[in-house]
Design an enzyme around this catalytic site. Structure first.
Site, PDB file in Angstrom:
ATOM      1  CG  HIS A   1      32.211  49.924  32.968  1.00  0.00           C
ATOM      2  ND1 HIS A   1      32.797  48.698  33.142  1.00  0.00           N
ATOM      3  CD2 HIS A   1      31.001  49.846  33.586  1.00  0.00           C
ATOM      4  CE1 HIS A   1      31.981  47.911  33.834  1.00  0.00           C
ATOM      5  NE2 HIS A   1      30.890  48.605  34.112  1.00  0.00           N
TER       6      HIS A   1
ATOM      7  CG  ASP B   1      36.582  42.790  30.517  1.00  0.00           C
ATOM      8  OD1 ASP B   1      37.582  43.370  31.000  1.00  0.00           O
ATOM      9  OD2 ASP B   1      35.442  42.842  31.042  1.00  0.00           O
TER      10      ASP B   1
ATOM     11  N   GLY C   1      34.774  38.718  36.506  1.00  0.00           N
ATOM     12  CA  GLY C   1      35.821  38.550  35.506  1.00  0.00           C
ATOM     13  C   GLY C   1      36.479  37.191  35.534  1.00  0.00           C
TER      14      GLY C   1
END
Length: 428
Positions: free
Chosen positions: A179, A305, A324
């Site tokens: 990340h 994701d 998210g």
């Protein structure tokens, strides 16, 4: 089970095969691919006008087990995967507790075997509790079946620790998924830094944070001769850094999400936290660069994701909501609508980035329709028009920036190990 998929456009990136043909499945394997195959007692499925592809693979999802089942679990998450046409997903380790031991890897594999609708790969943490201080049980987790390692959601600040992980994993030929955001540059940032963030009065996350982190982690991998995979790449600078590293022969691969390939920061609204993601939606120039990276081979895989949250978590002001949203059930429709039907990429390239190339990057025996291969198959109807209704999702997450959108193209059949697990939206 015997199954005959008749008359579809069969696309197999591994074999560079793209023509109208039949696919015969027997005993969980691809038995034959060719024209006018006999039924021989097999259940027939009319694939005319549709696309028959290897089962879709997503190497970056959050199934939230253990400890965050209010957001998602293996049952609901893999139902969403099957509904979206995915036959294999890899779940990230930033759970509660963090998946950083062999016992937890074994437990998650057993849990998947008991309840999952599709294949589930387990990704282990690089460091204990993802704190970036001490290596986790990497060797033991490999023995237990971990397919890769990541401290996803965290940038490991101590270069020496990451270098040690590269050195340790090199003999095993395992990948570290990084990340990439230099932490000190993104503190309290909630969206891309630029004109839009200034106009909305929100603190930004600059692209330079991603670029600096990407350079460092690729250089460390190059020094160690190890493998590195850049997670959810989103900045033009990072794409070019990966491109140049590949030219030097660095063992680097990269992934991009549907939203970073199709959406910009202009869609961010204070009243809608569904667009809050990490890394954030970027400027148009970054989206264009990510798309070009997909076309020229810099980017190897498309991942969702998939990051569902409980409704009460996302129903907050933008700055306080978690990053998210659920993506497994919308990815195919968004990518076909915004990239394939607009002529930005062709269908074989899209399928390659969602099947064979991620399988190759992670050393998986998957992503192909070659005879003898495991019968994981996805049938797509590229012309099926539908509207995204979040209330009909199989996932527990409902905050999607695509809710209400009319899309063109959808998975209509998902086959795992030769068994139909989804047909026309119904998951079995």
């Amino acid at each position: 089970m015997k199954l005959l998929l008749k008359g579809g456009r069969v696309i197999d990136p591994a074999g560079q095969f793209d023509e109208v043909a039949d696919v015969r499945i027997e005993d969980g394997k691809i038995a034959a691919v060719g024209k006018n195959l006999p039924a021989d007692g097999a259940e027939a499925y009319d694939a005319r006008g549709k696309v028959v592809a290897p089962g879709l693979i997503d190497m970056h999802v959050h199934l939230r087990e253990p400890g965050q089942e209010a957001k998602e679990d293996f049952a609901s998450g893999t139902e969403a995967a099957a509904a979206g046409g995915y036959t294999r997903v890899a779940t990230m380790p930033n759970t509660r507790p963090v998946i950083d031991t062999a016992a937890l890897v074994e437990g998650m594999k057993k849990r998947a075997a008991d309840v999952a609708k599709v294949h589930v790969e387990i990704i282990g943490a690089v460091t204990k509790n993802q704190e970036g201080k001490e290596l986790a049980e990497l060797g033991d987790m490999i023995e237990a079946g971990a397919v890769a390692f990541s401290d996803d959601g965290h940038f490991d600040p101590v270069a020496k620790v990451l270098l040690s992980a590269y050195d340790y994993l090199r003999p095993f030929d395992k990948v570290i998924i990084n990340h990439e955001e230099e932490t000190s540059l993104v503190e309290d940032g909630v969206m891309n830094e630029g004109h839009r963030s200034a106009m909305l009065g929100m603190k930004g996350r600059p692209t330079i944070a991603e670029d600096i982190a990407t350079v460092r982690d690729i250089m460390l991998a190059e020094y160690a001769g190890a493998r590195v995979h850049i997670a959810h790449i989103s900045s033009a600078g990072a794409v070019d850094i990966v491109r140049q590293a590949k030219k030097r022969g660095v063992r680097v691969t990269a992934e991009a999400t549907p939203h970073n390939l199709t959406m910009t920061e202009d869609l961010v609204k204070l009243c809608d936290s569904s667009t809050k993601v990490n890394p954030p939606l970027r400027a148009q120039k970054d989206v264009d660069a990510v798309l070009e990276g997909l076309r020229d081979g810099t980017i190897d895989a498309i991942v969702t994701d998939h990051s569902p949250h409980a409704p009460e978590e996302k129903d907050r002001e933008y700055g306080l909501a978690p990053s998210g949203f659920p993506g497994l059930e919308t990815a195919v429709g968004v990518l076909l609508t915004d990239l394939v039907h607009t002529g930005k990429i062709d269908l074989p390239l899209l399928i390659s980035k969602m099947t064979w190339e991620p399988a190759k990057a992670f050393g998986l025996a998957a992503g192909t329709l070659s005879v003898g291969a495991n019968a994981d198959v996805t049938v797509l109807d590229p012309n099926l028009e539908w509207t995204v209704v979040a209330e009909e999702f199989h996932t527990r997450g409902s905050h999607s920036p695509f809710a209400g959108r009319k899309l063109k193209g959808k998975a209509v059949l998902t086959v795992v190990d030769g068994n139909i697990v989804m047909q026309d939206g119904k998951v079995f």
